[in-house]
Design a protein around this motif. Structure first.
Motif, PDB file in Angstrom:
ATOM      1  N   ASP A 227     -46.216  -5.941 -66.343  1.00 20.96           N
ATOM      2  CA  ASP A 227     -45.290  -7.008 -66.685  1.00 20.96           C
ATOM      3  C   ASP A 227     -43.991  -6.471 -67.287  1.00 20.96           C
ATOM      4  O   ASP A 227     -42.919  -7.062 -67.125  1.00 20.96           O
ATOM      5  N   ASP A 228     -44.097  -5.349 -67.992  1.00 23.02           N
ATOM      6  CA  ASP A 228     -42.926  -4.766 -68.653  1.00 23.02           C
ATOM      7  C   ASP A 228     -42.979  -3.245 -68.521  1.00 23.02           C
ATOM      8  O   ASP A 228     -43.289  -2.533 -69.482  1.00 23.02           O
ATOM      9  N   PRO A 229     -42.675  -2.707 -67.328  1.00 22.18           N
ATOM     10  CA  PRO A 229     -42.720  -1.257 -67.127  1.00 22.18           C
ATOM     11  C   PRO A 229     -41.829  -0.487 -68.093  1.00 22.18           C
ATOM     12  O   PRO A 229     -42.137   0.646 -68.456  1.00 22.18           O
ATOM     13  N   ALA A 294     -47.237   9.831 -66.605  1.00 20.47           N
ATOM     14  CA  ALA A 294     -47.605   8.803 -65.618  1.00 20.47           C
ATOM     15  C   ALA A 294     -47.377   7.446 -66.274  1.00 20.47           C
ATOM     16  O   ALA A 294     -48.226   6.968 -67.031  1.00 20.47           O
ATOM     17  N   CYS A 295     -46.244   6.832 -65.993  1.00 22.31           N
ATOM     18  CA  CYS A 295     -45.896   5.621 -66.728  1.00 22.31           C
ATOM     19  C   CYS A 295     -45.118   4.642 -65.865  1.00 22.31           C
ATOM     20  O   CYS A 295     -44.606   4.988 -64.799  1.00 22.31           O
ATOM     21  N   GLY A 296     -45.053   3.409 -66.358  1.00 20.61           N
ATOM     22  CA  GLY A 296     -44.406   2.328 -65.629  1.00 20.61           C
ATOM     23  C   GLY A 296     -45.456   1.343 -65.162  1.00 20.61           C
ATOM     24  O   GLY A 296     -46.307   0.900 -65.933  1.00 20.61           O
ATOM     25  N   THR A 297     -45.432   1.003 -63.873  1.00 17.07           N
ATOM     26  CA  THR A 297     -46.466   0.141 -63.309  1.00 17.07           C
ATOM     27  C   THR A 297     -47.734   0.949 -63.051  1.00 17.07           C
ATOM     28  O   THR A 297     -47.705   2.187 -63.050  1.00 17.07           O
ATOM     29  N   THR A 298     -48.826   0.242 -62.778  1.00 13.59           N
ATOM     30  CA  THR A 298     -50.071   0.934 -62.465  1.00 13.59           C
ATOM     31  C   THR A 298     -49.905   1.817 -61.241  1.00 13.59           C
ATOM     32  O   THR A 298     -50.358   2.971 -61.220  1.00 13.59           O
ATOM     33  N   ALA A 299     -49.244   1.306 -60.213  1.00 11.44           N
ATOM     34  CA  ALA A 299     -49.050   2.082 -58.986  1.00 11.44           C
ATOM     35  C   ALA A 299     -48.240   3.341 -59.257  1.00 11.44           C
ATOM     36  O   ALA A 299     -48.548   4.426 -58.722  1.00 11.44           O
ATOM     37  N   GLN A 300     -47.202   3.239 -60.081  1.00 10.61           N
ATOM     38  CA  GLN A 300     -46.398   4.409 -60.418  1.00 10.61           C
ATOM     39  C   GLN A 300     -47.223   5.453 -61.169  1.00 10.61           C
ATOM     40  O   GLN A 300     -47.125   6.655 -60.905  1.00 10.61           O
ATOM     41  N   ALA A 301     -48.051   4.994 -62.094  1.00 15.98           N
ATOM     42  CA  ALA A 301     -48.867   5.914 -62.879  1.00 15.98           C
ATOM     43  C   ALA A 301     -49.877   6.639 -61.998  1.00 15.98           C
ATOM     44  O   ALA A 301     -50.061   7.855 -62.110  1.00 15.98           O
ATOM     45  N   VAL A 302     -50.541   5.895 -61.125  1.00 11.96           N
ATOM     46  CA  VAL A 302     -51.541   6.507 -60.250  1.00 11.96           C
ATOM     47  C   VAL A 302     -50.886   7.493 -59.290  1.00 11.96           C
ATOM     48  O   VAL A 302     -51.431   8.571 -59.006  1.00 11.96           O
ATOM     49  N   GLU A 303     -49.713   7.160 -58.799  1.00 21.38           N
ATOM     50  CA  GLU A 303     -48.995   8.081 -57.906  1.00 21.38           C
ATOM     51  C   GLU A 303     -48.718   9.407 -58.611  1.00 21.38           C
ATOM     52  O   GLU A 303     -48.858  10.481 -58.026  1.00 21.38           O
TER      53      GLU A 303
END
Length: 339
Positions: A227-229, A294-303
Motif C-alpha cells: 500500500d505504501d512502498p 529487498a524493499c518496496g512492493t512484495t514483487a519487488q522484494a522477491v525479485e
C-alpha cells in the motif's frame, strides 16, 4: 523454490514471548531457519535460542552471529552441546568477529581475526565431535579437555554445524576451508555475493573439499508494503544509514560513494540517536538502497531475493524492517514455501 530463513529480534528485557511467537510463526510459514544476532551490547542471543528451540519442533536455530572471542572455547562449544541436547540437529553455531570500536572498548580488540577464528573453530569442532583436545594456539590454549557429562564417556558426537559470518574475502576463504557454512552479511550488492562464492571455492579447494553440502546463507534486509512502498524503502534506508555511519567493515562493500559515507558518518556517530540517523538519511539515494535491500512492493522484494539466489545463495535469510512478521508472511506466500 527459494529456501528462506529469518533473522529474529525485537524482544525486550524479560518479555521473551515475542521471540517465541515469531519463531513459531515462521516455522508455520515454512521457513527453514531462525537466526539471532549478538552484535552490540544489547544482551545474549543464547536464552532466546533455547526458548525458540524448546517451543518449535522443526525449525533450525542459529546464532547469527556470536562474537567468537567473548566466550572461552570450552564454554562456547558446551553451550551448543546443550542446545543440541535440547533439540537434536537443530542448533547452528554461527561465529563472527566483533566490530570496532566496540571490541576494543571492551578489551577484546579485533586482532588477527583469521588466526583467532581458525583456532576457535578447530577446537570447537573437535569438542563437538567427542574428542579429547589439546591445542596450543595464540588465542586458544587447552590441555586434555573433553565434554564430561556421564553420557559423554564414549565420545558422543553433537550434530552442530559451525557457520561463520564473514565480510572480507580472506575470512570467506577460511570459511570455505574449515567451516560448514557461511551467513553472509547484509547491505551488500549481488556483485559482492558472486565474488564471495568464488572465494568460498578457493578456500574449499585449499582443503580438498566439495561445497555441495556447504551452507551459503545470506542476510537480506527487506521491507514490504504494497500500500505504501515508499515507507518500506525508508525502513531499509534508515537501517542502511545507521550502518554506513557506524560499521565500516560492511560499508566498504556496500557500493556507497565515499562522499556519502563521510557525510553520513559526520552526523551519525556512535552511540547515536534516531534523530541523527533520520537527519543523515537525506544523503543516501534510493538507488543505493535498492542495490543492497529487498524493499518496496512484495514483487519487488522477491525479485531482489531471487537475484541473490542467482548469485549463489542457497538460503535467503530475511532481516525485516518495519512490520517484520507481515513482511515475512507476504514473501513466504509469494515464493510458495512448502510447510
Amino acid at each position: 523454490m527459494v529456501k528462506l530463513g529469518l533473522m529474529g529480534g525485537g524482544w525486550h528485557g524479560e518479555d521473551m514471548s515475542s521471540v517465541i511467537e515469531l519463531g513459531q510463526a515462521v516455522e508455520d510459514l515454512g521457513f527453514d531457519t531462525f537466526w539471532m544476532g549478538e552484535g552490540r551490547l544489547t544482551g545474549s542471543a543464547v536464552p532466546a535460542m533455547a526458548l525458540t528451540l524448546h517451543h518449535t519442533s522443526r525449525l533450525k536455530v542459529g546464532s547469527g552471529v556470536l562474537p567468537y572471542r567473548t566466550r572461552n572455547v570450552g564454554i562456547l562449544a558446551g553451550t551448543f552441546k546443550t542446545l543440541d541436547e535440547m533439540a537434536p540437529g537443530r542448533a547452528i553455531m554461527g561465529l563472527g568477529a566483533w566490530w570496532e570500536p566496540l571490541a576494543t572498548r571492551v578489551g577484546l580488540p579485533n586482532r588477527k581475526p583469521l588466526k583467532a577464528m581458525r583456532e576457535v573453530i578447530t577446537v570447537s569442532k573437535k569438542l563437538l565431535a567427542g574428542e579429547t583436545v589439546t591445542y596450543d594456539g595464540e588465542f586458544v590454549n587447552v590441555q586434555d579437555i573433553r565434554f564430561d557429562s556421564p553420557w559423554d564417556d564414549e565420545g558422543r558426537v553433537y550434530d552442530v554445524p559451525v557457520y561463520t559470518g564473514p565480510v572480507r574475502f580472506k575470512m570467506v576463504e577460511l570459511s570455505g576451508e574449515i567451516a560448514d557454512g557461511v551467513l553472509l552479511d547484509f547491505l551488500v550488492p549481488t556483485t559482492y555475493t558472486r565474488e564471495a562464492c568464488e572465494h568460498l571455492k578457493i578456500g574449499a579447494d585449499r582443503s580438498g573439499r566439495s561445497l555441495d553440502d556447504f551452507g551459503v546463507s545470506q542476510l537480506i534486509i527487506c521491507s514490504v508494503d504494497d500500500d505504501d512502498p515508499r515507507q518500506a524503502i525508508d525502513d531499509c534506508k534508515f537501517f542502511l544509514t545507521q550502518y554506513i555511519g557506524q560499521q565500516p567493515h560492511i560499508t566498504e562493500f556496500s557500493g556507497a560513494d565515499p562522499e556519502i559515507i563521510e557525510k553520513v558518518k559526520s552526523i551519525v556517530g556512535w552511540p547515536t540517536t534516531e534523530a541523527k540517523i533520520r537527519e543523515a538519511m537525506q544523503f543516501v539515494p534510493d538507488e543505493l538502497v535498492h542495490s543492497v535491500a529487498a524493499c518496496g512492493t512484495t514483487a519487488q522484494a522477491v525479485e531482489k531475493i531471487e537475484e541473490y539466489v542467482d548469485a549463489g545463495v542457497k538460503e535467503a535469510v530475511l532481516t525485516p524492517r518495519g512490520n517484520e512478521l507481515e513482511t515475512a508472511r507476504r514473501i513466504a506466500k509469494h515464493v510458495e514455501l512448502e510447510v
